[in-house]
Design a protein around this motif. Structure first.
Motif, short mmCIF file in Angstrom:
data_model
loop_
_atom_site.label_atom_id
_atom_site.label_comp_id
_atom_site.label_asym_id
_atom_site.label_seq_id
_atom_site.Cartn_x
_atom_site.Cartn_y
_atom_site.Cartn_z
N GLU A 5 5.30 -11.12 -12.23
CA GLU A 5 5.89 -10.02 -11.47
C GLU A 5 5.04 -8.75 -11.63
N TRP A 6 4.59 -8.50 -12.84
CA TRP A 6 3.74 -7.35 -13.10
C TRP A 6 2.44 -7.43 -12.27
N PHE A 7 1.87 -8.63 -12.19
CA PHE A 7 0.64 -8.84 -11.42
C PHE A 7 0.85 -8.50 -9.95
N TRP A 8 1.93 -9.01 -9.36
CA TRP A 8 2.18 -8.77 -7.93
C TRP A 8 2.47 -7.30 -7.64
N TRP A 9 3.17 -6.63 -8.54
CA TRP A 9 3.40 -5.20 -8.35
C TRP A 9 2.09 -4.43 -8.43
N SER A 10 1.19 -4.87 -9.28
CA SER A 10 -0.13 -4.23 -9.40
C SER A 10 -0.94 -4.44 -8.12
N VAL A 11 -0.90 -5.64 -7.56
CA VAL A 11 -1.61 -5.94 -6.32
C VAL A 11 -1.08 -5.06 -5.19
N VAL A 12 0.23 -4.95 -5.09
CA VAL A 12 0.84 -4.12 -4.05
C VAL A 12 0.44 -2.66 -4.24
N ALA A 13 0.47 -2.17 -5.47
CA ALA A 13 0.11 -0.78 -5.74
C ALA A 13 -1.35 -0.51 -5.36
N ILE A 14 -2.23 -1.44 -5.68
CA ILE A 14 -3.65 -1.28 -5.34
C ILE A 14 -3.82 -1.27 -3.82
N ALA A 15 -3.11 -2.15 -3.13
CA ALA A 15 -3.20 -2.19 -1.66
C ALA A 15 -2.69 -0.89 -1.04
N VAL A 16 -1.62 -0.34 -1.58
CA VAL A 16 -1.07 0.92 -1.05
C VAL A 16 -2.06 2.05 -1.29
N VAL A 17 -2.62 2.13 -2.47
CA VAL A 17 -3.59 3.18 -2.79
C VAL A 17 -4.82 3.06 -1.88
N ALA A 18 -5.30 1.85 -1.69
CA ALA A 18 -6.47 1.64 -0.82
C ALA A 18 -6.17 2.05 0.61
N THR A 19 -4.99 1.73 1.10
CA THR A 19 -4.59 2.11 2.46
C THR A 19 -4.51 3.63 2.59
N VAL A 20 -3.98 4.30 1.60
CA VAL A 20 -3.88 5.75 1.64
C VAL A 20 -5.27 6.39 1.63
N VAL A 21 -6.17 5.86 0.82
CA VAL A 21 -7.53 6.39 0.77
C VAL A 21 -8.22 6.24 2.12
N VAL A 22 -8.09 5.08 2.74
CA VAL A 22 -8.69 4.85 4.06
C VAL A 22 -8.05 5.78 5.08
N ALA A 23 -6.75 5.96 5.03
CA ALA A 23 -6.07 6.84 5.98
C ALA A 23 -6.53 8.29 5.83
N VAL A 24 -6.74 8.75 4.62
CA VAL A 24 -7.21 10.12 4.40
C VAL A 24 -8.63 10.29 4.94
N ARG A 25 -9.49 9.34 4.66
CA ARG A 25 -10.87 9.40 5.18
C ARG A 25 -10.88 9.36 6.70
N LEU A 26 -10.00 8.55 7.27
CA LEU A 26 -9.90 8.46 8.72
C LEU A 26 -9.38 9.75 9.33
N THR A 27 -8.46 10.40 8.66
CA THR A 27 -7.94 11.69 9.13
C THR A 27 -9.05 12.73 9.16
N ILE A 28 -9.89 12.74 8.15
CA ILE A 28 -11.02 13.67 8.12
C ILE A 28 -11.95 13.40 9.30
N LYS A 29 -12.22 12.14 9.59
CA LYS A 29 -13.07 11.79 10.72
C LYS A 29 -12.43 12.21 12.04
N LEU A 30 -11.11 12.08 12.13
CA LEU A 30 -10.42 12.48 13.35
C LEU A 30 -10.54 13.98 13.59
N VAL A 31 -10.41 14.76 12.53
CA VAL A 31 -10.53 16.21 12.66
C VAL A 31 -11.94 16.58 13.10
N ARG A 32 -12.94 15.92 12.56
CA ARG A 32 -14.32 16.19 12.95
C ARG A 32 -14.61 15.73 14.39
#
Length: 100
Positions: A5-32
């Motif tokens: 259970e700890w492993f799967w929660w870690s995988v989900v947390a990493i996926a969420v963090v990665a998605t947020v990072v990509v979304a922030v970088r994409l937002t910067i590109k959109l503004v530019r």
């Protein structure tokens, strides 16, 4: 909590963090990219694709359920790439000019 259970929660947390990072970088590109939308020499089809990708992002109808933003991010990246290639082709972006 057991190890599996700890492993799967870690995988989900990493996926969420990665998605947020990509979304922030994409937002910067959109503004530019907004500068390119005002350029008169860029084809309207590229500008329409950009706005269609934005509409898809805010639309409640998605190919994948909303917590999974991969389809939204993919459409936005495709639209940004198309807009940038059109800008390079017409000379709105390139050597000596700021990147979008």
């Amino acid at each position: 909590m057991d190890a599996t259970e700890w492993f799967w929660w870690s995988v989900v947390a990493i996926a969420v963090v990665a998605t947020v990072v990509v979304a922030v970088r994409l937002t910067i590109k959109l503004v530019r990219a907004r500068r390119l939308l005002g350029a008169s020499n860029i084809p309207m089809s590229n500008k329409v694709m950009f706005w269609a990708a934005i509409a898809y992002l805010v639309s409640p109808v998605d190919l994948l359920p909303d917590p999974v933003l991969l389809d939204d991010i993919g459409f936005l990246l495709l639209a940004l790439r198309s807009l940038h290639k059109a800008a390079v082709r017409v000379g709105a972006v390139g050597p000596g000019r700021p990147e979008a």
